[in-house]
Design a protein around this motif. Structure first.
Motif, short mmCIF file in Angstrom:
data_model
loop_
_atom_site.label_atom_id
_atom_site.label_comp_id
_atom_site.label_asym_id
_atom_site.label_seq_id
_atom_site.Cartn_x
_atom_site.Cartn_y
_atom_site.Cartn_z
N GLY A 178 21.18 -2.37 0.90
CA GLY A 178 21.23 -0.95 1.19
C GLY A 178 20.34 -0.62 2.37
O GLY A 178 19.71 -1.49 2.98
N ASN A 179 20.27 0.65 2.70
CA ASN A 179 19.48 1.11 3.84
C ASN A 179 18.05 1.39 3.34
O ASN A 179 17.67 2.54 3.13
CB ASN A 179 20.13 2.37 4.42
N THR A 180 17.29 0.32 3.11
CA THR A 180 15.98 0.47 2.47
C THR A 180 14.88 -0.26 3.24
O THR A 180 15.13 -1.24 3.95
CB THR A 180 15.99 -0.10 1.04
N HIS A 181 13.67 0.25 3.06
CA HIS A 181 12.45 -0.46 3.46
C HIS A 181 11.80 -0.89 2.15
O HIS A 181 11.48 -0.05 1.30
CB HIS A 181 11.52 0.45 4.26
N LEU A 197 13.21 -13.55 0.82
CA LEU A 197 14.26 -12.81 0.12
C LEU A 197 14.57 -11.48 0.80
O LEU A 197 15.55 -10.82 0.46
CB LEU A 197 13.85 -12.56 -1.33
N GLY A 198 13.69 -11.07 1.75
CA GLY A 198 14.00 -9.88 2.54
C GLY A 198 12.97 -8.77 2.50
O GLY A 198 13.15 -7.75 3.17
N ALA A 199 11.89 -8.92 1.72
CA ALA A 199 10.90 -7.85 1.63
C ALA A 199 10.29 -7.57 3.00
O ALA A 199 9.98 -8.48 3.76
CB ALA A 199 9.81 -8.23 0.64
N ASP A 200 10.11 -6.28 3.32
CA ASP A 200 9.55 -5.88 4.61
C ASP A 200 8.02 -5.93 4.61
O ASP A 200 7.40 -6.24 5.62
CB ASP A 200 10.00 -4.45 4.95
N GLU A 201 7.43 -5.60 3.47
CA GLU A 201 5.98 -5.63 3.32
C GLU A 201 5.65 -6.24 1.95
O GLU A 201 6.39 -6.02 0.99
CB GLU A 201 5.37 -4.22 3.35
N ILE A 202 4.57 -6.98 1.90
CA ILE A 202 4.21 -7.63 0.64
C ILE A 202 2.76 -7.35 0.31
O ILE A 202 1.88 -7.43 1.16
CB ILE A 202 4.47 -9.15 0.72
N LEU A 203 2.52 -7.02 -0.95
CA LEU A 203 1.17 -6.79 -1.46
C LEU A 203 0.81 -7.89 -2.46
O LEU A 203 1.56 -8.12 -3.42
CB LEU A 203 1.09 -5.44 -2.18
N ASP A 204 -0.30 -8.59 -2.22
CA ASP A 204 -0.86 -9.49 -3.22
C ASP A 204 -1.44 -8.59 -4.32
O ASP A 204 -2.34 -7.79 -4.07
CB ASP A 204 -1.94 -10.35 -2.58
N TYR A 205 -0.90 -8.71 -5.53
CA TYR A 205 -1.26 -7.74 -6.57
C TYR A 205 -2.72 -7.82 -7.01
O TYR A 205 -3.22 -6.95 -7.72
CB TYR A 205 -0.32 -7.87 -7.78
N LYS A 206 -3.43 -8.87 -6.56
CA LYS A 206 -4.85 -9.00 -6.94
C LYS A 206 -5.81 -8.39 -5.92
O LYS A 206 -7.00 -8.29 -6.18
CB LYS A 206 -5.19 -10.48 -7.16
N THR A 207 -5.30 -7.99 -4.74
CA THR A 207 -6.18 -7.37 -3.73
C THR A 207 -6.35 -5.89 -4.06
O THR A 207 -5.55 -5.31 -4.82
CB THR A 207 -5.56 -7.50 -2.33
#
Length: 328
Positions: A178-181, A197-207
């Motif tokens: 879809g048209n998503t960020h 897999l296509g993620a635009d931004e990634i957060l390490d859940y422990k930071t």
């Protein structure tokens, strides 16, 4: 197949992983509108062991002993009365009922309406991963979040928590149709995978930013596909857009209470508990995406049926990347 025995894994009551037992049981017979499948691959979902632990009693299971697991790929070996779509020898992907289960066995009976043909381009393991996790991701994005997967909708900012898990890894890929960020959370070891897999931004859940769910580019989320647990509404709320919603795929009591409260107070920001409503045409759509190379099943590990308890324990551990597969 009447009168023949098969290897199956079942449990006789609520309990821990050690309660799984191996048994020789009769091969089931298909009734009206059912097909009998020779199982080629079964995938586990967290709901399977949650049922065994008694978290969904008294609804599930219907009776003991219970052969768990519902997501499988196999070959049609017998066709019940009224089935017109399938013939003996067809390869299929099927979703069984959580009431009856049956996936951790050499043979299983499936409703014809929740089985779809599996083309040669889709392996048994890839197909078996799809039913519960893939359909949940699809329903969350298209029905709850309103994302059009043909790219025709307006741009939306999406957050996907636990993006390397079963539902999460499908949600990332489907969202990008879809048209998503897409902003995604995962552990540090899976950052490269989730990016691929296509993620635009990634957060390490422990930071700190990961714990706060803050978009690295400062975006507010129009929808959150919430595949993790233990994150309070107070963490989501400041990160949502004006009409942002949190789609909770494993809603607990606090989530349901918050949902009711937000509705009562006419809040523009909402939490939406998701209850999967499986449909054969949606499963067929997902299988087609895999066939066309637009969706892939990430396989965490494969286990033989005679070591199914290892797969079960790995699922309970909660750190699988993608899907855990059991093969007879």
């Amino acid at each position: 197949m009447a009168g023949k025995l098969m290897h199956a894994v079942w449990y006789e009551g609520y309990g821990a992983a050690a309660a799984l037992k191996h048994a020789e049981v009769p091969v089931p017979s298909p009734k009206k509108n059912e097909v009998l499948l020779k199982v080629e691959a079964t995938s586990l979902n967290p709901v399977d062991w949650k049922i065994q632990k008694g978290l969904l009693r008294p609804l599930f299971p219907r009776k003991f002993p219970h052969i768990p697991a519902t997501d499988l790929a196999g070959e049609v070996v017998e066709v019940g009365p009224g089935v017109k779509n399938f013939s003996i020898g067809d390869k299929v992907v099927a979703l069984l009922s959580h009431f009856s289960g049956g996936g951790l066995a050499e043979f299983a009976v499936a409703q014809g309406s929740l089985a779809v043909k599996r083309p040669p381009e889709v392996s048994a393991a890839e197909g078996a991963g799809l039913p519960v996790a893939g359909l949940t991701a699809l329903q969350a994005l298209t029905k709850s979040a309103g994302i059009k997967l043909d790219g025709s909708g307006k741009t939306a900012n999406i957050l996907i928590t636990a993006a390397s898990g079963g539902v999460g890894h499908y949600a990332v890929q489907l969202a990008k149709l879809g048209n998503t960020h897409v902003t995604a959370t995962c552990g540090v070891r899976n950052i490269d995978l989730v990016k691929s897999l296509g993620a635009d931004e990634i957060l390490d859940y422990k930071t700190p930013d990961g714990v706060a769910l803050k978009s690295p580019s400062g975006r507010k989320y129009d929808a959150v596909i919430h595949c993790a647990t233990g994150i309070p509404w107070s963490t989501f709320e400041p990160n949502l857009s004006e009409r942002g919603k949190v789609i909770d795929i494993t809603p607990g009591p606090s989530s349901i209470m918050t949902c009711a409260l937000k509705k009562l107070t006419f809040s523009k920001k909402q939490i939406v508990p998701l209850l999967l409503i499986p449909k054969g045409e949606n499963l067929e759509y997902l299988v087609g995406l895999v066939k066309d190379g637009k969706l892939k099943t990430v396989v965490d590990s494969k286990h033989p049926l005679d070591k199914a308890e290892d797969a079960w324990s790995k699922s309970i551990d909660g750190h699988a990347t993608g899907k855990i597969i059991v093969e007879p």
